[in-house]
Write an enzyme that holds these catalytic residues in place. Structure first.
Site, PDB file in Angstrom:
ATOM      1  N   HIS A 103     124.628  39.298   8.228  1.00 60.20           N
ATOM      2  CA  HIS A 103     125.799  39.896   7.651  1.00 60.20           C
ATOM      3  C   HIS A 103     126.949  38.928   7.499  1.00 60.20           C
ATOM      4  O   HIS A 103     126.992  38.071   8.636  1.00 60.20           O
ATOM      5  CB  HIS A 103     126.396  41.001   8.539  1.00 60.20           C
ATOM      6  CG  HIS A 103     125.249  42.136   8.775  1.00 60.20           C
ATOM      7  ND1 HIS A 103     124.642  42.717   7.778  1.00 60.20           N
ATOM      8  CD2 HIS A 103     124.668  42.447  10.077  1.00 60.20           C
ATOM      9  CE1 HIS A 103     123.681  43.511   8.494  1.00 60.20           C
ATOM     10  NE2 HIS A 103     123.746  43.284   9.573  1.00 60.20           N
ATOM     11  N   GLU A 120     127.861  43.451  15.121  1.00 63.22           N
ATOM     12  CA  GLU A 120     127.147  44.727  15.699  1.00 63.22           C
ATOM     13  C   GLU A 120     126.672  44.385  17.072  1.00 63.22           C
ATOM     14  O   GLU A 120     126.482  43.146  17.362  1.00 63.22           O
ATOM     15  CB  GLU A 120     126.213  45.282  14.694  1.00 63.22           C
ATOM     16  CG  GLU A 120     125.153  44.249  14.448  1.00 63.22           C
ATOM     17  CD  GLU A 120     124.148  44.800  13.279  1.00 63.22           C
ATOM     18  OE1 GLU A 120     124.673  45.737  12.436  1.00 63.22           O
ATOM     19  OE2 GLU A 120     123.003  44.018  12.942  1.00 63.22           O
ATOM     20  N   HIS A 178     118.393  38.344  11.833  1.00 62.08           N
ATOM     21  CA  HIS A 178     117.911  39.248  12.856  1.00 62.08           C
ATOM     22  C   HIS A 178     117.207  40.185  11.990  1.00 62.08           C
ATOM     23  O   HIS A 178     117.303  40.746  10.666  1.00 62.08           O
ATOM     24  CB  HIS A 178     119.003  39.946  13.535  1.00 62.08           C
ATOM     25  CG  HIS A 178     120.094  40.577  12.612  1.00 62.08           C
ATOM     26  ND1 HIS A 178     121.138  40.266  11.873  1.00 62.08           N
ATOM     27  CD2 HIS A 178     120.241  42.151  12.503  1.00 62.08           C
ATOM     28  CE1 HIS A 178     121.982  41.203  11.355  1.00 62.08           C
ATOM     29  NE2 HIS A 178     121.412  42.188  11.426  1.00 62.08           N
ATOM     30  N   ARG A 198     119.972  40.271   2.620  1.00 64.04           N
ATOM     31  CA  ARG A 198     118.532  40.454   2.963  1.00 64.04           C
ATOM     32  C   ARG A 198     117.795  39.229   2.438  1.00 64.04           C
ATOM     33  O   ARG A 198     117.836  38.724   1.282  1.00 64.04           O
ATOM     34  CB  ARG A 198     117.755  41.588   2.140  1.00 64.04           C
ATOM     35  CG  ARG A 198     116.431  41.849   2.616  1.00 64.04           C
ATOM     36  CD  ARG A 198     115.793  43.162   1.842  1.00 64.04           C
ATOM     37  NE  ARG A 198     116.706  44.171   2.144  1.00 64.04           N
ATOM     38  CZ  ARG A 198     117.185  45.134   1.113  1.00 64.04           C
ATOM     39  NH1 ARG A 198     117.284  44.645  -0.122  1.00 64.04           N
ATOM     40  NH2 ARG A 198     117.872  46.130   1.188  1.00 64.04           N
TER      41      ARG A 198
END
Length: 323
Positions: A103, A120, A178, A198
């Site tokens: 991200h 996150e 991740h 992605r």
């Protein structure tokens, strides 16, 4: 109107990698076959949460913020974010691996997408035997070597994989590659953002035989190529006490195991408080108004409320707020 524990209607997202645990383990009301995510509290424009209980039932999260401002969010939070709810709260079930992804940070996300970045954390609620996650690289890698591995289809050779079990927790900084692995059920706390780059999707195809879009070019400037052991979160488990798991500028998350009765004092906390139940059941009471919470459910306490009572025979909660 704000003097009670607020529940929101979960927003269920079907995903190519989703399974049945959201329904069968967390009792989410959906007949879908591939249930990947339950968005518990969301201000993302295309998926805004709606209040499920009490005097505000039927109100959107956005309307509650507009109507009650700092009484709902907290004074400092309202000044910084206005009508934008700053967190996205989820439960995720990965029947198969999620894509390898990352991200962007706040700056890149603002420039490219007019969005927040996406820092996150994960709390593992259940993991099948042998289940693992990808988090970061095995070793620091150059941009050129990364591109070479990607082009040759060998990117997984340089990724770091970790076995996981219930209670493990991880922090995912922006830029860190991740992927949640197959057989993992987890709770996720993140900035309000749905921006994902992605980079690899295990060569899978959807029901129509199409591959999902990759974001190879966008990801290059956003990736952290350094190996950093900054992801595993250690924390204490003390009955009826809040023990810190993660603390950053975007959120604070504590682990709160409850047995009996706990009284929480938020007189020095200028923030809403969220409880995610990751095990057991409990009653959450504010100003004489009580709501049950069970595994897989989430409750929000508006910032104006400074005293909360929690009663349980044996529950485990994640306690989330913003400092």
């Amino acid at each position: 109107m704000l003097d009670y524990p607020i529940k929101f209607k979960p927003i269920i997202k079907e995903k190519i990698w989703g399974g049945k645990k959201l329904r069968e383990v967390l009792n989410k009301d959906s007949e879908g076959e591939n249930l990947g995510e339950s968005w518990e509290i969301s201000g993302v424009p295309e998926a805004v949460s709606v209040v499920e209980n009490g005097p505000l039932q039927g109100f959107s999260l956005n309307r509650v913020i507009v109507d009650y401002k700092d009484e709902f969010l907290g004074e400092k939070i309202y000044k910084e974010f206005g009508a934008d709810f700053p967190l996205l709260i989820k439960f995720i079930d990965a029947k198969t691996e999620l894509s390898v992804q990352l991200h962007p940070n706040d700056e890149l996300a603002r420039q490219r997408h007019n969005s927040f970045g996406k820092t996150e954390m994960w709390y593992i609620m259940q993991a099948d035997e042998g289940a693992e996650i990808n988090i970061g690289f095995k070793e620091t890698i150059s941009k050129a070597d990364y591109i070479k591995q990607l082009e040759e289809g060998k990117i997984t050779d340089v990724l770091n994989f970790e076995k996981v079990k219930k209670g493990d927790s991880f922090f995912i900084n922006t830029g860190k590659v991740h992927a949640i692995g197959a057989g993992v059920l987890l709770a996720e706390i993140q900035q309000t953002s749905d921006i994902t780059y992605r980079i690899y999707d295990w060569d899978r195809k959807d029901a129509e035989g199409n591959s999902r879009e990759l974001h190879t070019a966008l990801a290059i400037d956003a990736i952290d190529f350094e190996k950093k052991d900054d992801y595993r979160l250690d924390y204490d488990s003390v009955e009826n006490q809040s023990s810190n798991i993660a603390k950053c500028r975007y959120f604070t998350t504590n682990f709160l195991p409850v047995k009996g009765k706990v009284k929480k004092d938020y007189s020095k906390t200028d923030s809403f408080v969220i409880y995610m139940c990751v095990s057991g059941t409990a009653q959450v009471e504010v100003n004489g108004n009580s709501e049950p919470i069970a595994q897989g459910q989430t409750i929000l306490i508006p910032a104006i409320n400074k005293s909360v009572n929690i009663t349980s025979k044996n529950a485990e909660l994640l306690e989330v707020f913003i400092n």
